[in-house]
Design a protein around this motif. Structure first.
Motif, PDB file in Angstrom:
ATOM      1  N   MET A 295      38.727  43.741  10.093  1.00  0.00           N
ATOM      2  CA  MET A 295      37.287  43.791  10.066  1.00  0.00           C
ATOM      3  C   MET A 295      36.779  44.526  11.305  1.00  0.00           C
ATOM      4  O   MET A 295      37.169  44.217  12.423  1.00  0.00           O
ATOM      5  N   LYS A 296      35.936  45.483  11.094  1.00  0.00           N
ATOM      6  CA  LYS A 296      35.329  46.218  12.195  1.00  0.00           C
ATOM      7  C   LYS A 296      34.168  45.406  12.767  1.00  0.00           C
ATOM      8  O   LYS A 296      33.363  44.847  12.026  1.00  0.00           O
ATOM      9  N   LEU A 297      34.106  45.348  14.075  1.00  0.00           N
ATOM     10  CA  LEU A 297      33.062  44.585  14.745  1.00  0.00           C
ATOM     11  C   LEU A 297      31.889  45.451  15.207  1.00  0.00           C
ATOM     12  O   LEU A 297      30.815  44.925  15.488  1.00  0.00           O
ATOM     13  N   LYS A 298      32.090  46.764  15.259  1.00  0.00           N
ATOM     14  CA  LYS A 298      31.014  47.665  15.671  1.00  0.00           C
ATOM     15  C   LYS A 298      29.861  47.535  14.675  1.00  0.00           C
ATOM     16  O   LYS A 298      30.067  47.542  13.467  1.00  0.00           O
ATOM     17  N   ASN A 299      28.660  47.391  15.220  1.00  0.00           N
ATOM     18  CA  ASN A 299      27.418  47.208  14.464  1.00  0.00           C
ATOM     19  C   ASN A 299      27.360  45.882  13.711  1.00  0.00           C
ATOM     20  O   ASN A 299      26.477  45.674  12.893  1.00  0.00           O
ATOM     21  N   PHE A 300      28.303  45.002  13.981  1.00  0.00           N
ATOM     22  CA  PHE A 300      28.297  43.642  13.440  1.00  0.00           C
ATOM     23  C   PHE A 300      28.201  42.645  14.605  1.00  0.00           C
ATOM     24  O   PHE A 300      27.350  41.786  14.625  1.00  0.00           O
ATOM     25  N   LEU A 301      29.082  42.824  15.603  1.00  0.00           N
ATOM     26  CA  LEU A 301      29.102  41.984  16.800  1.00  0.00           C
ATOM     27  C   LEU A 301      28.507  42.718  18.005  1.00  0.00           C
ATOM     28  O   LEU A 301      27.921  42.105  18.882  1.00  0.00           O
ATOM     29  N   TYR A 302      28.680  44.022  18.030  1.00  0.00           N
ATOM     30  CA  TYR A 302      28.187  44.810  19.160  1.00  0.00           C
ATOM     31  C   TYR A 302      27.670  46.156  18.674  1.00  0.00           C
ATOM     32  O   TYR A 302      28.007  46.621  17.587  1.00  0.00           O
ATOM     33  N   LYS A 303      26.846  46.776  19.513  1.00  0.00           N
ATOM     34  CA  LYS A 303      26.291  48.093  19.232  1.00  0.00           C
ATOM     35  C   LYS A 303      26.530  48.975  20.455  1.00  0.00           C
ATOM     36  O   LYS A 303      26.336  48.536  21.588  1.00  0.00           O
ATOM     37  N   ILE A 304      26.971  50.205  20.225  1.00  0.00           N
ATOM     38  CA  ILE A 304      27.194  51.146  21.321  1.00  0.00           C
ATOM     39  C   ILE A 304      25.873  51.833  21.649  1.00  0.00           C
ATOM     40  O   ILE A 304      25.216  52.387  20.774  1.00  0.00           O
ATOM     41  N   GLU A 305      25.508  51.774  22.914  1.00  0.00           N
ATOM     42  CA  GLU A 305      24.296  52.427  23.404  1.00  0.00           C
ATOM     43  C   GLU A 305      24.585  53.851  23.868  1.00  0.00           C
ATOM     44  O   GLU A 305      23.759  54.738  23.695  1.00  0.00           O
ATOM     45  N   ALA A 306      25.733  54.058  24.495  1.00  0.00           N
ATOM     46  CA  ALA A 306      26.120  55.386  24.999  1.00  0.00           C
ATOM     47  C   ALA A 306      27.614  55.376  25.257  1.00  0.00           C
ATOM     48  O   ALA A 306      28.226  54.323  25.452  1.00  0.00           O
ATOM     49  N   LYS A 307      28.211  56.561  25.223  1.00  0.00           N
ATOM     50  CA  LYS A 307      29.621  56.678  25.600  1.00  0.00           C
ATOM     51  C   LYS A 307      29.831  58.029  26.258  1.00  0.00           C
ATOM     52  O   LYS A 307      29.142  59.004  25.944  1.00  0.00           O
ATOM     53  N   GLU A 308      30.763  58.047  27.196  1.00  0.00           N
ATOM     54  CA  GLU A 308      31.060  59.294  27.884  1.00  0.00           C
ATOM     55  C   GLU A 308      32.530  59.362  28.244  1.00  0.00           C
ATOM     56  O   GLU A 308      33.151  58.362  28.585  1.00  0.00           O
ATOM     57  N   THR A 309      33.063  60.566  28.113  1.00  0.00           N
ATOM     58  CA  THR A 309      34.429  60.827  28.533  1.00  0.00           C
ATOM     59  C   THR A 309      34.361  61.390  29.941  1.00  0.00           C
ATOM     60  O   THR A 309      33.636  62.349  30.203  1.00  0.00           O
ATOM     61  N   LEU A 310      35.109  60.792  30.839  1.00  0.00           N
ATOM     62  CA  LEU A 310      35.148  61.225  32.229  1.00  0.00           C
ATOM     63  C   LEU A 310      36.449  61.995  32.445  1.00  0.00           C
ATOM     64  O   LEU A 310      37.157  62.307  31.506  1.00  0.00           O
ATOM     65  N   ALA A 311      36.802  62.286  33.661  1.00  0.00           N
ATOM     66  CA  ALA A 311      38.018  63.046  33.965  1.00  0.00           C
ATOM     67  C   ALA A 311      39.261  62.164  33.919  1.00  0.00           C
ATOM     68  O   ALA A 311      39.187  60.945  34.065  1.00  0.00           O
ATOM     69  N   ASP A 312      40.400  62.793  33.699  1.00  0.00           N
ATOM     70  CA  ASP A 312      41.719  62.153  33.823  1.00  0.00           C
ATOM     71  C   ASP A 312      41.895  60.895  32.979  1.00  0.00           C
ATOM     72  O   ASP A 312      42.381  59.873  33.453  1.00  0.00           O
ATOM     73  N   GLY A 313      41.494  60.937  31.718  1.00  0.00           N
ATOM     74  CA  GLY A 313      41.702  59.804  30.828  1.00  0.00           C
ATOM     75  C   GLY A 313      40.734  58.657  31.031  1.00  0.00           C
ATOM     76  O   GLY A 313      40.908  57.599  30.445  1.00  0.00           O
ATOM     77  N   GLU A 314      39.728  58.857  31.854  1.00  0.00           N
ATOM     78  CA  GLU A 314      38.731  57.818  32.100  1.00  0.00           C
ATOM     79  C   GLU A 314      37.580  57.976  31.115  1.00  0.00           C
ATOM     80  O   GLU A 314      37.214  59.083  30.731  1.00  0.00           O
ATOM     81  N   ALA A 315      37.014  56.849  30.711  1.00  0.00           N
ATOM     82  CA  ALA A 315      35.894  56.870  29.772  1.00  0.00           C
ATOM     83  C   ALA A 315      35.049  55.623  30.008  1.00  0.00           C
ATOM     84  O   ALA A 315      35.513  54.640  30.586  1.00  0.00           O
ATOM     85  N   ARG A 316      33.793  55.699  29.534  1.00  0.00           N
ATOM     86  CA  ARG A 316      32.871  54.574  29.686  1.00  0.00           C
ATOM     87  C   ARG A 316      32.025  54.432  28.423  1.00  0.00           C
ATOM     88  O   ARG A 316      31.560  55.417  27.863  1.00  0.00           O
ATOM     89  N   VAL A 317      31.843  53.178  28.020  1.00  0.00           N
ATOM     90  CA  VAL A 317      30.986  52.865  26.886  1.00  0.00           C
ATOM     91  C   VAL A 317      29.953  51.845  27.358  1.00  0.00           C
ATOM     92  O   VAL A 317      30.306  50.862  27.999  1.00  0.00           O
TER      93      VAL A 317
END
Length: 123
Positions: A1-23
């Motif tokens: 079961m996917k929880l996105k848009n059921f339990l949580y909602k993503i406001e923004a996401k970004e890919t940073l350098a060297d395998g780093e990312a933020r949601v």
């Protein structure tokens, strides 16, 4: 079961350098999971936090993942659906055989709620 848009909602996401990312995400207090866990004092179950991390990582690697190995999971503070915007910080490194080593932290500007280290493979 996917929880996105059921339990949580993503406001923004970004890919940073060297395998780093933020949601940036917000928990949805009307989710039925919170009715059972726990009535009057909702908290996000650990298994749901692991699933959320998996789903968000899938968004960065571009394919469905499975988790054959959960190396470490530390739930440091209770996560409640209180309207705060949380951040999920990721370090994702691709290994051989389409295996990913993923480290994730769920934080806000004052608190670290969870730290996870897992291995994921393409589903």
């Amino acid at each position: 079961m996917k929880l996105k848009n059921f339990l949580y909602k993503i406001e923004a996401k970004e890919t940073l350098a060297d395998g780093e990312a933020r949601v940036s995400l917000v928990l949805l207090p009307d989710c039925p999971i919170y009715e059972a866990h726990f009535p009057g004092q909702p908290i996000t179950p650990g298994v749901c936090i692991i699933q959320m991390v998996k789903e968000m990582a899938e968004g960065f690697v571009g394919q469905e993942l499975s988790i054959p190995l959960l190396k470490n999971a530390k739930f440091l503070q209770v996560i409640t659906p209180n309207g705060l915007i949380l951040s999920a910080l990721f370090h994702i490194a691709k290994s051989e055989n389409d295996t990913y080593k993923i480290k994730a932290e769920i934080i806000d500007d004052k608190v670290t709620y969870a730290k996870l280290s897992l291995q994921a493979t393409c589903a």
